[in-house]
Design a protein around this motif. Sequence first.
Motif, mmCIF file in Angstrom:
data_model
loop_
_atom_site.group_PDB
_atom_site.id
_atom_site.type_symbol
_atom_site.label_atom_id
_atom_site.label_comp_id
_atom_site.label_asym_id
_atom_site.label_seq_id
_atom_site.Cartn_x
_atom_site.Cartn_y
_atom_site.Cartn_z
ATOM 1 N N LEU A 83 9.237 41.165 10.899
ATOM 2 C CA LEU A 83 10.118 42.208 11.426
ATOM 3 C C LEU A 83 10.795 41.766 12.724
ATOM 4 C CD1 LEU A 83 8.043 45.391 10.618
ATOM 5 C CD2 LEU A 83 10.301 44.814 9.741
ATOM 6 N N GLU A 84 10.078 41.044 13.567
ATOM 7 C CA GLU A 84 10.676 40.530 14.798
ATOM 8 C C GLU A 84 11.793 39.549 14.494
ATOM 9 O OE1 GLU A 84 7.382 38.916 16.970
ATOM 10 O OE2 GLU A 84 6.621 40.898 17.519
ATOM 11 N N ARG A 85 11.576 38.679 13.500
ATOM 12 C CA ARG A 85 12.631 37.732 13.112
ATOM 13 C C ARG A 85 13.844 38.479 12.576
ATOM 14 N NH1 ARG A 85 8.407 34.073 11.256
ATOM 15 N NH2 ARG A 85 8.471 35.135 9.258
ATOM 16 N N ALA A 86 13.605 39.509 11.764
ATOM 17 C CA ALA A 86 14.720 40.295 11.217
ATOM 18 C C ALA A 86 15.499 40.975 12.343
ATOM 19 C CB ALA A 86 14.209 41.331 10.221
ATOM 20 N N ALA A 87 14.792 41.509 13.323
ATOM 21 C CA ALA A 87 15.460 42.153 14.464
ATOM 22 C C ALA A 87 16.259 41.125 15.260
ATOM 23 C CB ALA A 87 14.430 42.846 15.357
ATOM 24 N N GLU A 88 15.690 39.941 15.436
ATOM 25 C CA GLU A 88 16.390 38.884 16.164
ATOM 26 C C GLU A 88 17.638 38.440 15.400
ATOM 27 O OE1 GLU A 88 17.440 36.198 19.081
ATOM 28 O OE2 GLU A 88 16.068 37.898 19.145
ATOM 29 N N GLU A 89 17.529 38.341 14.086
ATOM 30 C CA GLU A 89 18.700 37.981 13.273
ATOM 31 C C GLU A 89 19.792 39.037 13.396
ATOM 32 O OE1 GLU A 89 17.300 37.375 9.286
ATOM 33 O OE2 GLU A 89 16.244 35.522 9.812
ATOM 34 N N ARG A 90 19.399 40.311 13.373
ATOM 35 C CA ARG A 90 20.394 41.391 13.548
ATOM 36 C C ARG A 90 21.052 41.303 14.915
ATOM 37 N NH1 ARG A 90 16.300 44.347 11.355
ATOM 38 N NH2 ARG A 90 15.866 45.374 13.332
ATOM 39 N N ARG A 91 20.251 41.009 15.935
ATOM 40 C CA ARG A 91 20.798 40.884 17.291
ATOM 41 C C ARG A 91 21.778 39.719 17.366
ATOM 42 N NH1 ARG A 91 20.311 38.530 22.135
ATOM 43 N NH2 ARG A 91 18.828 36.963 21.505
ATOM 44 N N GLN A 92 21.397 38.595 16.753
ATOM 45 C CA GLN A 92 22.285 37.431 16.736
ATOM 46 C C GLN A 92 23.579 37.739 15.977
ATOM 47 O OE1 GLN A 92 22.005 34.546 18.348
ATOM 48 N NE2 GLN A 92 20.036 35.118 19.237
ATOM 49 N N ASP A 93 23.474 38.462 14.865
ATOM 50 C CA ASP A 93 24.669 38.847 14.095
ATOM 51 C C ASP A 93 25.583 39.740 14.930
ATOM 52 O OD1 ASP A 93 23.723 37.403 11.949
ATOM 53 O OD2 ASP A 93 22.993 39.173 10.835
ATOM 54 N N VAL A 106 5.602 49.257 5.436
ATOM 55 C CA VAL A 106 4.415 48.455 5.131
ATOM 56 C C VAL A 106 3.662 48.129 6.420
ATOM 57 C CG1 VAL A 106 3.602 46.240 4.219
ATOM 58 C CG2 VAL A 106 5.367 47.511 3.002
ATOM 59 N N LEU A 107 4.388 47.840 7.486
ATOM 60 C CA LEU A 107 3.748 47.553 8.772
ATOM 61 C C LEU A 107 2.956 48.765 9.257
ATOM 62 C CD1 LEU A 107 3.188 45.741 11.176
ATOM 63 C CD2 LEU A 107 5.330 46.549 12.187
ATOM 64 N N ARG A 108 3.509 49.956 9.123
ATOM 65 C CA ARG A 108 2.773 51.155 9.539
ATOM 66 C C ARG A 108 1.481 51.297 8.727
ATOM 67 N NH1 ARG A 108 8.015 53.187 10.010
ATOM 68 N NH2 ARG A 108 7.979 54.156 7.944
ATOM 69 N N VAL A 109 1.579 51.043 7.423
ATOM 70 C CA VAL A 109 0.389 51.125 6.568
ATOM 71 C C VAL A 109 -0.629 50.079 6.996
ATOM 72 C CG1 VAL A 109 -0.477 50.758 4.214
ATOM 73 C CG2 VAL A 109 1.590 52.122 4.596
ATOM 74 N N ARG A 110 -0.170 48.874 7.249
ATOM 75 C CA ARG A 110 -1.091 47.799 7.659
ATOM 76 C C ARG A 110 -1.725 48.108 9.006
ATOM 77 N NH1 ARG A 110 1.079 42.886 5.041
ATOM 78 N NH2 ARG A 110 0.745 43.355 2.838
ATOM 79 N N THR A 111 -0.968 48.706 9.893
ATOM 80 C CA THR A 111 -1.513 49.075 11.195
ATOM 81 C C THR A 111 -2.609 50.126 11.028
ATOM 82 O OG1 THR A 111 0.607 48.593 12.246
ATOM 83 C CG2 THR A 111 -0.923 49.966 13.486
ATOM 84 N N ILE A 112 -2.383 51.088 10.151
ATOM 85 C CA ILE A 112 -3.406 52.097 9.877
ATOM 86 C C ILE A 112 -4.640 51.440 9.280
ATOM 87 C CG2 ILE A 112 -3.968 54.068 8.386
ATOM 88 C CD1 ILE A 112 -0.987 54.923 8.770
ATOM 89 N N THR A 137 17.610 48.238 3.960
ATOM 90 C CA THR A 137 16.572 48.831 3.118
ATOM 91 C C THR A 137 15.325 47.960 3.141
ATOM 92 O OG1 THR A 137 18.281 49.744 1.712
ATOM 93 C CG2 THR A 137 16.075 49.642 0.797
ATOM 94 N N ARG A 138 15.539 46.658 3.134
ATOM 95 C CA ARG A 138 14.400 45.726 3.168
ATOM 96 C C ARG A 138 13.617 45.901 4.473
ATOM 97 N NH1 ARG A 138 13.268 40.573 5.214
ATOM 98 N NH2 ARG A 138 11.785 39.435 3.951
ATOM 99 N N THR A 139 14.327 46.007 5.571
ATOM 100 C CA THR A 139 13.668 46.167 6.866
ATOM 101 C C THR A 139 12.942 47.505 6.927
ATOM 102 O OG1 THR A 139 15.421 44.846 7.850
ATOM 103 C CG2 THR A 139 14.018 46.060 9.356
ATOM 104 N N ASP A 140 13.562 48.551 6.362
ATOM 105 C CA ASP A 140 12.894 49.863 6.319
ATOM 106 C C ASP A 140 11.584 49.772 5.543
ATOM 107 O OD1 ASP A 140 14.883 51.081 7.778
ATOM 108 O OD2 ASP A 140 15.937 51.857 6.012
ATOM 109 N N ARG A 141 11.627 49.092 4.403
ATOM 110 C CA ARG A 141 10.409 48.943 3.603
ATOM 111 C C ARG A 141 9.359 48.134 4.360
ATOM 112 N NH1 ARG A 141 13.605 47.615 -1.721
ATOM 113 N NH2 ARG A 141 13.832 45.750 -0.496
#
Length: 143
Positions: A113-123, A11-17, A3-7
Amino acid sequence: MSTRTDRLATVLRVRTIQEEQRRGDLARAAAAQGRAAEAAAEAAARYGAREVCGVGVPLVAATFLATRQAEVLRADGIASTTAEHALAEGETERSRALLAEARTRTSGLERVLERAAEERRQDRLAADQQVAEESGRAKEGER
């Protein structure tokens, strides 16, 4: 995804806009600055190209005053367009600073977000490794 990553992704999409909007603001400000610079240059050229009554030519007072008033108006036009150009330059710099801030905010969130994705990959890799080790031990135990 958590849920945190989804949020964070939202936020990233909003910031990109927001960053894209700032980029558009900068483009509009730069175009306005260019138009203001052209207007200031044209006003200066018109002022410089204008022939003023020469010295020693006898003039009627009314003609002299009218010529002087016209030149004052031209000079005021130069001052006005120069001021508009300075304001446009300031707006361009402001837009540039806002874009840099938006880029910074976006890139920071991208790194999170990249760190979170890397952590998921490592897990996942660790879980796969654990399953492989357990499977290997189970096969050893069967022999």
